[in-house]
Design an enzyme around this catalytic site. Structure first.
Site, short mmCIF file in Angstrom:
data_model
loop_
_atom_site.label_atom_id
_atom_site.label_comp_id
_atom_site.label_asym_id
_atom_site.label_seq_id
_atom_site.Cartn_x
_atom_site.Cartn_y
_atom_site.Cartn_z
N ASN A 128 25.56 65.30 -17.51
CA ASN A 128 26.41 66.09 -18.40
C ASN A 128 26.15 67.56 -18.09
O ASN A 128 25.15 68.13 -18.53
CB ASN A 128 26.06 65.75 -19.85
CG ASN A 128 26.90 66.55 -20.84
OD1 ASN A 128 27.66 67.43 -20.46
ND2 ASN A 128 26.74 66.24 -22.11
N LYS A 134 22.27 68.01 -18.50
CA LYS A 134 21.52 66.90 -19.11
C LYS A 134 21.60 65.71 -18.19
O LYS A 134 22.68 65.44 -17.63
CB LYS A 134 22.14 66.51 -20.45
CG LYS A 134 21.84 67.45 -21.55
CD LYS A 134 22.25 66.83 -22.90
CE LYS A 134 22.47 67.92 -23.92
NZ LYS A 134 23.43 67.59 -24.94
N ARG A 148 30.04 63.22 -17.39
CA ARG A 148 30.88 63.61 -18.53
C ARG A 148 31.79 64.75 -18.06
O ARG A 148 31.31 65.73 -17.49
CB ARG A 148 30.02 64.10 -19.68
CG ARG A 148 30.85 64.64 -20.81
CD ARG A 148 30.05 65.42 -21.79
NE ARG A 148 30.93 65.91 -22.85
CZ ARG A 148 30.76 67.07 -23.45
NH1 ARG A 148 29.76 67.86 -23.12
NH2 ARG A 148 31.58 67.45 -24.40
N HIS A 191 35.66 65.18 -27.82
CA HIS A 191 34.70 64.23 -28.39
C HIS A 191 35.19 62.79 -28.27
O HIS A 191 34.74 61.91 -29.01
CB HIS A 191 34.41 64.48 -29.89
CG HIS A 191 33.61 65.71 -30.17
ND1 HIS A 191 33.77 66.43 -31.33
CD2 HIS A 191 32.64 66.35 -29.48
CE1 HIS A 191 32.94 67.46 -31.32
NE2 HIS A 191 32.24 67.43 -30.20
N HIS A 221 32.95 63.01 -36.31
CA HIS A 221 31.84 63.42 -35.44
C HIS A 221 31.43 64.82 -35.87
O HIS A 221 32.14 65.79 -35.62
CB HIS A 221 32.28 63.39 -33.97
CG HIS A 221 31.20 63.89 -33.04
ND1 HIS A 221 30.55 63.08 -32.14
CD2 HIS A 221 30.65 65.12 -32.89
CE1 HIS A 221 29.65 63.79 -31.48
NE2 HIS A 221 29.70 65.03 -31.91
N GLY A 228 28.72 67.54 -35.51
CA GLY A 228 27.54 68.15 -34.90
C GLY A 228 27.75 69.64 -34.92
O GLY A 228 28.47 70.15 -35.77
N ARG A 237 32.12 77.84 -34.89
CA ARG A 237 33.58 77.93 -34.70
C ARG A 237 34.29 77.84 -36.04
O ARG A 237 33.88 77.08 -36.92
CB ARG A 237 34.06 76.78 -33.80
CG ARG A 237 33.74 77.01 -32.33
CD ARG A 237 34.09 75.79 -31.50
NE ARG A 237 32.90 75.19 -30.94
CZ ARG A 237 32.85 73.99 -30.37
NH1 ARG A 237 33.93 73.24 -30.31
NH2 ARG A 237 31.72 73.54 -29.87
N GLY A 250 26.45 64.20 -39.20
CA GLY A 250 26.94 62.93 -39.75
C GLY A 250 25.87 61.85 -39.79
O GLY A 250 25.84 61.03 -40.71
N GLU A 251 24.96 61.87 -38.81
CA GLU A 251 23.94 60.83 -38.74
C GLU A 251 22.74 61.12 -39.63
O GLU A 251 21.95 60.23 -39.92
CB GLU A 251 23.44 60.69 -37.29
CG GLU A 251 24.47 60.11 -36.36
CD GLU A 251 24.10 60.28 -34.89
OE1 GLU A 251 22.91 60.37 -34.57
OE2 GLU A 251 25.04 60.33 -34.07
N ASN A 252 22.58 62.41 -40.00
CA ASN A 252 21.34 62.79 -40.68
C ASN A 252 21.48 63.41 -42.06
O ASN A 252 20.54 63.36 -42.85
CB ASN A 252 20.57 63.78 -39.80
CG ASN A 252 20.08 63.13 -38.53
OD1 ASN A 252 19.28 62.21 -38.57
ND2 ASN A 252 20.60 63.59 -37.40
N GLU A 299 27.16 58.74 -26.44
CA GLU A 299 28.16 59.00 -25.39
C GLU A 299 27.64 58.61 -24.01
O GLU A 299 28.39 58.15 -23.16
CB GLU A 299 28.53 60.49 -25.42
CG GLU A 299 29.36 60.85 -26.62
CD GLU A 299 29.14 62.28 -27.10
OE1 GLU A 299 28.03 62.57 -27.60
OE2 GLU A 299 30.07 63.09 -26.98
P1 AMP Z 1 24.59 67.83 -32.60
O1 AMP Z 1 25.46 68.95 -32.08
O2 AMP Z 1 25.31 66.52 -32.70
O3 AMP Z 1 23.26 67.73 -31.90
O4 AMP Z 1 24.22 68.22 -34.11
C1 AMP Z 1 23.56 69.40 -34.44
C2 AMP Z 1 23.64 69.61 -35.94
O5 AMP Z 1 23.03 68.48 -36.61
C3 AMP Z 1 22.90 70.86 -36.42
O6 AMP Z 1 23.68 71.55 -37.37
C4 AMP Z 1 21.69 70.28 -37.12
O7 AMP Z 1 21.22 71.10 -38.14
C5 AMP Z 1 22.24 68.99 -37.67
N1 AMP Z 1 21.14 68.09 -38.04
C6 AMP Z 1 20.27 67.47 -37.21
N2 AMP Z 1 19.34 66.80 -37.94
C7 AMP Z 1 19.64 67.01 -39.24
C8 AMP Z 1 19.05 66.61 -40.49
N3 AMP Z 1 17.96 65.84 -40.52
N4 AMP Z 1 19.64 67.01 -41.63
C9 AMP Z 1 20.75 67.79 -41.61
N5 AMP Z 1 21.34 68.21 -40.47
C10 AMP Z 1 20.79 67.84 -39.31
#
Ligand code: AMP
Length: 425
Positions: A25, A32, A106, A195, A223, A225, A256, A348-350, A400
């Site tokens: 990537n 990466k 990618r 995405h 999604h 992030g 953004r 979304g995951e955390n 991904e």
């Molecule tokens: P990504 O671009 O998918 O790596 O996501 C990055 C974003 O996920 C950043 O805004 C991080 O602060 C958020 N993130 C990662 N871990 C956590 C967490 N445990 N709680 C809240 N946000 C998180």
């Protein structure tokens, strides 16, 4: 022992579990990499070269659970990181290099030319070049990575997996802007979406979790992030998505703006003397969570600050959730039926807080969060977070790289000789 560049395709993906794909990537200043088993997604080597072409390039990697990193010379670019991977990382583990059957790249933008992943040949390279105008930061980096990988692994087939491909199923009414039609016909100005590889992974996984086949599952995939997009998926196919011609449209993101009144651009230019570069920087790098909060683009930092009473952080999170909930509501209007809302990406995951706020905002259309399940679904945990009476809501960690490895393996397997390992050159 043969070094990786001497290895050609050796065994059929469909018959062996030991074949590996090198997933690359390439970003504008980063690369990466991961060596992955396409069958089960297990990763034997992963790493990243960062600050390429900038101050102090560094490569860090993990192999057999062991983390290492080293700085690289100032002029290090993608080519040198791939050489480092071959000469320094894989050379110490020739068994791994021997098992490589393909390289999967990618690629952010494939324009309208690619609705699926493809084996890379000269025509594909030309098509990726033709899309440089649509992804000026990303596509040149992908091309550099493809060239470097060709040099380092001349006998391995290379596959391009496009972020835009999954969204090529969008109908015209979803992807045409209400602009003069000639801009689409003559200049390719339309909504493409990004995405796609993540939304596709999530769609396939949601189908498995819901016991549906992929072509009968309908979901809303969020999604979230640093970049964020949301997709309406009907019968396994993207029918609308929030990113457009560029990754700027749609949701509020880390830096953004997402959707703004296009009249803002004229206002900034004619009334406030912004030049195009300043407008670009404002919307892409200084807006979103960072711009609103005047503190950070990082959701973790904002959650903590909001808890401590920071007004900007509270407002940024409110706007992020409100705008996301509006998109989810509108995608319920797009889809005749929604089997699940899915959260993925770092936030979304955390972030149980963001998910809870969004689901609370959506109470009127049948969402209710299960507090305990929501609190548990973090750090790679997958599963439902909705209450029993609620519209189904899932957290699915995206992957991904695995999609890229699977596509690469599937595309090369018909080209693999039948005679097994002994056919190795
Ligand atoms: P990504 O671009 O998918 O790596 O996501 C990055 C974003 O996920 C950043 O805004 C991080 O602060 C958020 N993130 C990662 N871990 C956590 C967490 N445990 N709680 C809240 N946000 C998180």
């Amino acid at each position: 022992m043969a070094s990786p560049q001497q290895i050609s395709v050796s065994m059929s993906y469909s018959r062996s579990s030991s074949n590996q794909v090198l997933v690359l990537n390439c970003g504008s200043s980063s690369l990466k990499f991961a060596v992955m088993n396409p069958r089960d997604g297990s990763v034997s080597v992963s790493g990243i070269g960062e600050a390429l072409g900038q101050g102090e390039p560094v490569v860090s990697w993990k192999i057999d659970g062991d983390r290492q990193s080293t700085s690289l010379p100032k002029d290090t670019r993608h080519t040198e990181v791939i050489r480092f991977l071959v000469d320094e990382i894989l050379a110490g583990h020739p068994d791994l290099g021997d098992q490589l059957i393909a390289i999967g790249h990618r690629v952010v933008h494939g324009g309208e030319k690619f609705s699926h992943s493809v084996l890379i040949d000269d025509a594909v390279i030309k098509a990726i070049q033709e899309c440089v105008a649509l992804a000026p930061l990303h596509n040149p980096a992908h091309l550099a990575g493809i060239e470097a990988a060709k040099d380092a692994f001349p006998k391995l087939p290379q596959v391009a997996v496009f972020d835009t491909a999954f969204h090529q199923s969008m109908p015209r009414h979803a992807f045409i802007y209400a602009l003069p039609y000639a801009l689409y016909r003559d200049n390719g100005i339309r909504r493409y979406g990004m995405h796609g590889t993540s939304h596709r992974f999530v769609t396939e996984r949601a189908a498995e979790l819901l016991n549906l086949s992929v072509n009968e599952v309908s979901i809303i995939s969020a999604h979230l992030g640093n970049g964020a997009s949301i997709t309406a998926v009907r019968n396994g196919r993207s029918v609308d998505t929030s990113m457009g011609l560029t990754p700027l449209e749609g949701l509020v993101m880390g830096t953004r703006s997402g959707d703004v009144d296009p009249g803002l651009l004229m206002h900034l230019g004619s009334r406030m003397d912004y030049c195009l570069k300043e407008i670009n920087d404002l919307l892409n790098k200084k807006s979103g969570l960072l711009g609103i909060s005047e503190l950070s683009n990082d959701c973790r930092t904002l959650e903590k600050a909001a808890e401590d009473g920071h007004d900007g952080a509270q407002l940024a999170l409110e706007i992020f959730c409100y705008r996301l909930a509006k998109y989810i509501g509108s995608y319920h209007a797009v889809l005749p039926q929604v089997d699940a809302l899915v959260f993925t990406g770092g936030i979304g995951e955390n972030s149980s807080l963001i998910r809870e706020k969004v689901m609370n905002q959506l109470r009127g259309i049948g969402y209710a969060v299960d507090g305990e399940k929501n609190a548990r679904a973090r750090f790679g945990e997958e599963g439902p977070i909705s209450a029993d009476h609620s519209a189904v809501t899932l957290v699915i960690p995206t992957n991904e790289e695995w999609v890229i490895a699977r596509d690469a393996a599937e595309l090369v397997s018909p080209h693999i000789p039948d005679s097994g390992p002994s056919s190795r050159e």
